[in-house]
Design a protein around this motif. Structure first.
Motif, PDB file in Angstrom:
ATOM      1  N   UNK A  97      10.616   4.914   5.385  1.00 43.93           N
ATOM      2  CA  UNK A  97       9.371   5.176   4.647  1.00 43.93           C
ATOM      3  C   UNK A  97       9.457   4.535   3.268  1.00 43.93           C
ATOM      4  N   UNK A  98       8.319   4.257   2.673  1.00 45.45           N
ATOM      5  CA  UNK A  98       8.282   3.560   1.389  1.00 45.45           C
ATOM      6  C   UNK A  98       8.952   4.383   0.289  1.00 45.45           C
ATOM      7  N   UNK A  99       8.891   5.716   0.389  1.00 44.59           N
ATOM      8  CA  UNK A  99       9.491   6.548  -0.659  1.00 44.59           C
ATOM      9  C   UNK A  99      11.012   6.403  -0.694  1.00 44.59           C
ATOM     10  N   UNK A 100      11.602   5.893   0.408  1.00 41.83           N
ATOM     11  CA  UNK A 100      13.053   5.673   0.452  1.00 41.83           C
ATOM     12  C   UNK A 100      13.432   4.253   0.060  1.00 41.83           C
ATOM     13  N   UNK A 101      12.456   3.440  -0.308  1.00 42.68           N
ATOM     14  CA  UNK A 101      12.737   2.051  -0.709  1.00 42.68           C
ATOM     15  C   UNK A 101      11.853   1.671  -1.893  1.00 42.68           C
ATOM     16  N   UNK A 102      11.775   2.586  -2.888  1.00 44.50           N
ATOM     17  CA  UNK A 102      10.867   2.356  -4.010  1.00 44.50           C
ATOM     18  C   UNK A 102      11.236   1.107  -4.801  1.00 44.50           C
ATOM     19  N   UNK A 103      12.531   0.696  -4.736  1.00 45.40           N
ATOM     20  CA  UNK A 103      12.905  -0.519  -5.451  1.00 45.40           C
ATOM     21  C   UNK A 103      12.224  -1.761  -4.900  1.00 45.40           C
ATOM     22  N   UNK A 104      11.639  -1.649  -3.683  1.00 46.28           N
ATOM     23  CA  UNK A 104      10.917  -2.774  -3.084  1.00 46.28           C
ATOM     24  C   UNK A 104       9.451  -2.835  -3.522  1.00 46.28           C
ATOM     25  N   UNK A 105       8.952  -1.774  -4.170  1.00 41.33           N
ATOM     26  CA  UNK A 105       7.522  -1.711  -4.508  1.00 41.33           C
ATOM     27  C   UNK A 105       7.069  -2.890  -5.365  1.00 41.33           C
ATOM     28  N   UNK A 106       7.814  -3.275  -6.431  1.00 39.81           N
ATOM     29  CA  UNK A 106       7.359  -4.433  -7.214  1.00 39.81           C
ATOM     30  C   UNK A 106       7.221  -5.697  -6.381  1.00 39.81           C
ATOM     31  N   UNK A 107       8.191  -5.959  -5.500  1.00 47.37           N
ATOM     32  CA  UNK A 107       8.136  -7.150  -4.666  1.00 47.37           C
ATOM     33  C   UNK A 107       6.982  -7.070  -3.661  1.00 47.37           C
ATOM     34  N   UNK A 108       6.752  -5.881  -3.120  1.00 48.48           N
ATOM     35  CA  UNK A 108       5.638  -5.700  -2.191  1.00 48.48           C
ATOM     36  C   UNK A 108       4.298  -5.911  -2.896  1.00 48.48           C
ATOM     37  N   UNK A 109       4.177  -5.386  -4.113  1.00 41.63           N
ATOM     38  CA  UNK A 109       2.943  -5.577  -4.884  1.00 41.63           C
ATOM     39  C   UNK A 109       2.713  -7.064  -5.129  1.00 41.63           C
ATOM     40  N   UNK A 110       3.781  -7.776  -5.519  1.00 37.87           N
ATOM     41  CA  UNK A 110       3.673  -9.226  -5.711  1.00 37.87           C
ATOM     42  C   UNK A 110       3.163  -9.921  -4.460  1.00 37.87           C
ATOM     43  N   UNK A 111       3.765  -9.558  -3.329  1.00 35.21           N
ATOM     44  CA  UNK A 111       3.413 -10.218  -2.067  1.00 35.21           C
ATOM     45  C   UNK A 111       1.963  -9.913  -1.689  1.00 35.21           C
ATOM     46  N   UNK A 112       1.542  -8.682  -1.895  1.00 36.07           N
ATOM     47  CA  UNK A 112       0.171  -8.295  -1.563  1.00 36.07           C
ATOM     48  C   UNK A 112      -0.839  -9.002  -2.464  1.00 36.07           C
ATOM     49  N   UNK A 113      -0.495  -9.163  -3.740  1.00 39.78           N
ATOM     50  CA  UNK A 113      -1.386  -9.875  -4.657  1.00 39.78           C
ATOM     51  C   UNK A 113      -1.475 -11.345  -4.260  1.00 39.78           C
ATOM     52  N   UNK A 114      -0.340 -11.944  -3.933  1.00 39.93           N
ATOM     53  CA  UNK A 114      -0.357 -13.344  -3.496  1.00 39.93           C
ATOM     54  C   UNK A 114      -1.199 -13.514  -2.244  1.00 39.93           C
ATOM     55  N   UNK A 115      -1.149 -12.526  -1.375  1.00 38.24           N
ATOM     56  CA  UNK A 115      -1.934 -12.574  -0.144  1.00 38.24           C
ATOM     57  C   UNK A 115      -3.432 -12.597  -0.468  1.00 38.24           C
ATOM     58  N   UNK A 116      -3.842 -11.738  -1.386  1.00 42.50           N
ATOM     59  CA  UNK A 116      -5.241 -11.683  -1.789  1.00 42.50           C
ATOM     60  C   UNK A 116      -5.656 -13.008  -2.422  1.00 42.50           C
ATOM     61  N   UNK A 117      -4.776 -13.570  -3.257  1.00 40.80           N
ATOM     62  CA  UNK A 117      -5.084 -14.842  -3.906  1.00 40.80           C
ATOM     63  C   UNK A 117      -5.186 -15.968  -2.879  1.00 40.80           C
ATOM     64  N   UNK A 118      -4.273 -15.968  -1.902  1.00 40.72           N
ATOM     65  CA  UNK A 118      -4.273 -17.000  -0.866  1.00 40.72           C
ATOM     66  C   UNK A 118      -5.557 -16.964  -0.046  1.00 40.72           C
ATOM     67  N   UNK A 119      -6.063 -15.749   0.186  1.00 42.92           N
ATOM     68  CA  UNK A 119      -7.290 -15.593   0.965  1.00 42.92           C
ATOM     69  C   UNK A 119      -8.538 -15.711   0.090  1.00 42.92           C
ATOM     70  N   UNK A 120      -8.314 -16.091  -1.197  1.00 45.33           N
ATOM     71  CA  UNK A 120      -9.417 -16.303  -2.141  1.00 45.33           C
ATOM     72  C   UNK A 120     -10.306 -15.065  -2.273  1.00 45.33           C
ATOM     73  N   UNK A 121      -9.651 -13.913  -2.336  1.00 45.81           N
ATOM     74  CA  UNK A 121     -10.372 -12.653  -2.505  1.00 45.81           C
ATOM     75  C   UNK A 121     -10.137 -12.074  -3.895  1.00 45.81           C
ATOM     76  N   UNK A 122      -9.806 -12.955  -4.850  1.00 47.27           N
ATOM     77  CA  UNK A 122      -9.600 -12.508  -6.215  1.00 47.27           C
ATOM     78  C   UNK A 122      -8.136 -12.372  -6.560  1.00 47.27           C
TER      79      UNK A 122
END
Length: 489
Positions: free
Chosen positions: A318-343
């Motif tokens: 679960x994500x609560x057991x890997x909180x150190x990954x949250x910054x990297x996941x946020x980065x990846x999700x933002x890049x995904x939105x940018x790649x899809x030209x959704x802001x």
């Protein structure tokens, strides 16, 4: 065609319906479930303005002025693209009065007035069909596997297990809470296997009614049951030579468990309404959020099927057991939105601290929804703690995990070059032990510096802007252990 502006982020569905009022009702339902409808009321001009069928998910065909016009329309759709999924719109208990070409790509019928659950199920079926039929669609890009982003020990173990089992045909059972990325693991297993050039076919066993699941998995012959107006392949046939992903296997009925067990044992199956056996060259990957051993004890899951599926278990943390990954996941999700030209959007360090201290019952899926929501609310803006939903507004102190965030970890905007929290620190209502708080912050920085320097104390001290001997004293003060490599100069 109308002048509807098609959103490239939503699947496009063409409605061909001479009854304009009925067509508009269907449009409303489709928009409600996040599809982009395009209504055509002139059956003779159905493809005006359509240059390519690749961006069309499905065609919903209703009434034309005459049966002859309807039959002509179905032939034209088939000639336009023989793999374009078609669903026939028909009133309940009303039989069709036109002959259907056996080669037509008609996946079934949708009763009208349409209900959103029925439409969702039909269009999900169309998505699977398009995915498995479209040329090259089986090779899904690796960048879709974003839920495995991270450096935590738990995620590294999952990646290692995928590497170990991907090349074999062993059945894999993926365990974990909803939203942790179990399908992501399954797609990785398929992508890195020898079957990657063939289809990956997902089935959500919990989303399909028990009385329809057999037909969904094994297919059916024409007339096998009411509504079976033509023969149709099941998921086992669609996945031939590839991988069949059975999601939420714990929700499968006992009756279907027996039939699945037989397929796993004998590697053969029959379509509903047929007695002809068909070979099943399919790799099975199953997933569930349930505790199957408890379900066995309660008589809700077959023990023999469990052992057939549980050849190689992989557990997604679960994500609560890997909180150190949250910054990297946020980065990846933002890049995904940018790649899809959704802001785009940026988060302050304080906002990331708040995210790291949340419990995340919805796991990575909940995080993805939050990032997308912030990108909509604050397009190309900077999100601070006060901009986050109320459930993140807690009196928090900076933990070791939060103290380890760096510019490389998370997309932030800050006024100063040196590391600091973005917003002015807020004193919790109940106060805090400032000495203990600062000590925790210092320990977090020291741990990060040592990690970045691979345990070499001299390099870590330089990164922290202090003398090596001072850092050694602090290591002794806080009882931090050093490996042999940490004595480097």
């Amino acid at each position: 065609m109308g002048e509807t502006q098609v959103s490239m982020s939503e699947p496009r569905v063409v409605i061909i319906e001479a009854d304009a009022e009925r067509g508009r009702e269907l449009e409303s339902v489709l928009r409600f479930i996040n599809y982009e409808p395009e209504l055509v009321t002139d059956c003779g001009q159905w493809n005006a303005g359509i240059d390519d069928a690749q961006d069309i998910l499905a065609v919903l065909v209703g009434s034309c002025k005459t049966d002859k016009a309807l039959q002509k329309l179905l032939k034209e759709v088939h000639d336009f693209d023989e793999h374009l999924p078609i669903f026939l719109l028909a009133e309940k208990n009303k039989e069709l009065t036109v002959a259907i070409e056996p080669s037509s790509c008609i996946l079934g019928r949708v009763e009208i007035p349409a209900h959103y659950t029925q439409l969702t199920s039909a269009l999900h079926q169309a998505e699977v069909y398009r995915e498995t039929r479209a040329e090259g669609a089986q090779q899904r890009p690796v960048d879709l596997f974003r839920s495995l982003v991270g450096t935590s020990r738990a995620v590294q173990m999952v990646r290692k297990m995928i590497q170990q089992v991907a090349s074999s045909d062993a059945n894999v059972l993926i365990l974990g809470e909803s939203g942790t990325g179990k399908e992501v693991v399954a797609r990785n297993l398929h992508y890195y296997s020898a079957r990657r050039d063939r289809a990956f076919v997902p089935v959500n066993c919990g989303a399909i009614p028990a009385d329809l699941l057999e037909s969904e998995l094994f297919g059916h012959e024409k007339g096998a049951f009411t509504g079976a107006i033509s023969a149709r392949q099941g998921r086992f046939e669609l996945a031939d030579g590839g991988t069949l992903f059975l999601d939420e296997i714990g929700d499968m009925s006992l009756n279907m468990q027996v039939k699945l067990l037989r397929v796993l044992q004998e590697r053969t199956f029959e379509r509903v309404g047929s007695n002809k056996s068909m070979e099943a060259d399919v790799r099975i990957i199953a997933a569930t959020h349930r505790n199957l051993e408890e379900a066995i004890g309660e008589g809700k899951f077959r023990e023999d099927l469990f052992y057939r599926l549980n050849v190689f278990p992989i557990e997604m943390p679960p994500l609560r057991d890997r909180v150190e990954d949250i910054p990297l996941l946020v980065n990846e999700l933002i890049r995904r939105i940018e790649h899809e030209k959704r802001g785009s959007v940026r988060l302050t360090q304080a906002a990331i601290v708040a995210l790291c201290q949340y419990n995340w019952p919805g796991n990575v899926r909940e995080l993805a929804n939050l990032v997308e929501r912030m990108a909509i609310l604050y397009p190309f803006g900077v999100v601070d703690t006060g901009d986050l939903p109320d459930k993140f507004q807690t009196d928090v102190v900076v933990s070791d995990t939060a103290a380890r965030l760096t510019d490389e970890d998370v997309m932030v905007t800050r006024p100063m070059q040196q590391y600091s929290l973005e917003a002015e620190p807020r004193l919790p209502r109940g106060g805090l032990d400032l000495k203990e708080h600062l000590s925790n912050l210092e320990v977090g920085y020291i741990k990060q510096a040592l990690d970045d320097a691979n345990g070499v104390v001299a390099q870590a001290a330089k990164r922290l802007g202090m003398r090596r001997t001072t850092l050694v004293e602090k290591l002794r003060k806080y009882g931090l252990q050093r490996s042999d490599s940490a004595t480097g100069v």
